[in-house]
Design a protein around this motif. Structure first.
Motif, PDB file in Angstrom:
ATOM      1  N   UNK A 133       0.817  -1.219   0.000  1.00  0.00           N
ATOM      2  CA  UNK A 133       0.000   0.000   0.000  1.00  0.00           C
ATOM      3  C   UNK A 133       0.850   1.268   0.000  1.00  0.00           C
ATOM      4  N   UNK A 134       0.251   2.335  -0.513  1.00  0.00           N
ATOM      5  CA  UNK A 134       0.926   3.627  -0.603  1.00  0.00           C
ATOM      6  C   UNK A 134       1.399   4.106   0.767  1.00  0.00           C
ATOM      7  N   UNK A 135       0.542   3.981   1.779  1.00  0.00           N
ATOM      8  CA  UNK A 135       0.905   4.449   3.111  1.00  0.00           C
ATOM      9  C   UNK A 135       2.113   3.723   3.671  1.00  0.00           C
ATOM     10  N   UNK A 136       2.181   2.417   3.460  1.00  0.00           N
ATOM     11  CA  UNK A 136       3.323   1.644   3.942  1.00  0.00           C
ATOM     12  C   UNK A 136       4.603   2.057   3.233  1.00  0.00           C
ATOM     13  N   UNK A 137       4.521   2.254   1.913  1.00  0.00           N
ATOM     14  CA  UNK A 137       5.705   2.685   1.177  1.00  0.00           C
ATOM     15  C   UNK A 137       6.174   4.053   1.665  1.00  0.00           C
TER      16      UNK A 137
END
Length: 354
Positions: free
Chosen positions: A264-268
């Motif tokens: 996910x974008x948030x994790x990246x």
């Protein structure tokens, strides 16, 4: 790398002033290729093309893919053996603001490149680079394969699906023999030197440099992240295979990360800030999100490239983020270090590639 297949060959790269095009052009020059670039001037200031001093390494032609005569003139003047077509309007959100420009560049620009390949008569291999977004996205949690239907919700994505259809039609109609034409579909690339608007890593770098919170719009959207050198290695390997054995290679190919690296974008964003060593995040809750449609799930199946090209992703997401952050740290500390860091990462990756 000095004994590379590309040494001494004339390679025409469209979009050479862009992020991916700059990395590719420098890699080719390090392998001894004669690189001819065709593109508009760099849009962003700064730009990787200028920071790395690439104008002194290659023959750089300023031109617009929408201008058929200009495209053909570049082919006729330099008579390339290999063509790598990366030039595009490459931003989803801009495609909503400028749909006509997006279709004219991405669809008719591809027609003009393929028509120039057909007319000039010197091109042995052409790789048309599109996007993972060329597929009709059904929000599946598994990866798309090369024979899935083309489509696209937004102007950018559908223009890339159109470019795939154009490429297939030209291949069947005009390139049954002679020039071998393939298309390549990559995931979301990251790497040093990307300064594009409305793109995650450049936005985080800009926010960190200004000391401002970095707004993350779509934290739960999953994307196939990979370092820029991973798909570029795939394009180069594909171009070589097209020259050596066109049969069985002149078709569409996916170049994406390992399945576990589609995160996910948030994790990246959280991982990148840790690697960069600066910056704070302002993550928008999914229920508060506004703006144009963006797909939630998007993955690529790269089984075909593994089995038939011998290509495989090497870095993993943490390796990709470490190298990306390393380049930006070098640039933030001293912009003149940009080229040295670029070359170091290419040589480091080139050991795997060869």
């Amino acid at each position: 790398m000095s004994g590379s297949f590309f040494a001494g060959r004339t390679v025409l790269v469209t979009g050479h002033t862009g992020f991916k095009g700059s990395w590719l052009s420098r890699w080719l020059t390090l392998m001894g290729a004669r690189v001819v670039g065709f593109a508009l001037p760099p849009e962003q200031k700064p730009s990787l093309f200028e920071l790395a001093g690439l104008a002194g390494d290659i023959t750089s032609i300023t031109g617009d893919l929408r201008d058929e005569a200009a495209v053909y003139a570049a082919f006729e003047a330099h008579r390339p053996e290999i063509v790598l077509h990366l030039g595009a309007q490459a931003l989803v959100r801009r495609s909503y603001r400028s749909p006509v420009e997006t279709y004219a560049t991405n669809v008719m620009g591809t027609v003009h490149v393929l028509e120039a390949c057909r007319r000039v008569g010197t091109v042995r291999a052409a790789v048309v680079v599109t996007s993972d977004k060329c597929y009709e996205n059904r929000e599946w949690v598994w990866g798309y394969r090369e024979d899935e239907p083309m489509g696209g919700h937004d102007p950018y994505s559908s223009s890339k699906g159109c470019a795939e259809i154009v490429t297939a039609a030209y291949r069947r109609s005009f390139f049954a023999s002679g020039t071998a034409v393939a298309s390549a579909r990559a995931g979301n690339v990251i790497g040093g030197g990307d300064f594009s608007e409305d793109r995650l890593v450049p936005d985080m770098v800009r926010g960190a440099a200004k000391g401002e919170p970095i707004v993350i719009r779509n934290p739960v959207s999953t994307r196939p992240w990979q370092h820029v050198l991973e798909p570029l290695g795939g394009y180069l390997l594909l171009a070589r295979r097209l020259c050596e054995s066109p049969e069985g290679h002149a078709e569409g190919w996916n170049f994406g990360p390992r399945e576990e690296d589609a995160i996910p974008v948030g994790e990246l964003a959280e991982k990148f800030v840790r690697h960069l060593g600066r910056g704070t995040l302002d993550i928008t809750p999914p229920e508060a999100r506004t703006g144009p449609h963006e797909a939630r799930y998007l993955k690529l199946d790269v089984s075909k490239a593994r089995a038939r090209l011998g290509w495989t992703p090497r870095m993993g997401i943490d390796g990709a983020l470490e190298r990306t952050a390393r380049w930006y740290r070098a640039w933030l500390d001293n912009p003149e270090a940009s080229r040295a860091e670029l070359d170091a990462q290419i040589r480091e990756y080139g050991v795997w590639f060869e």
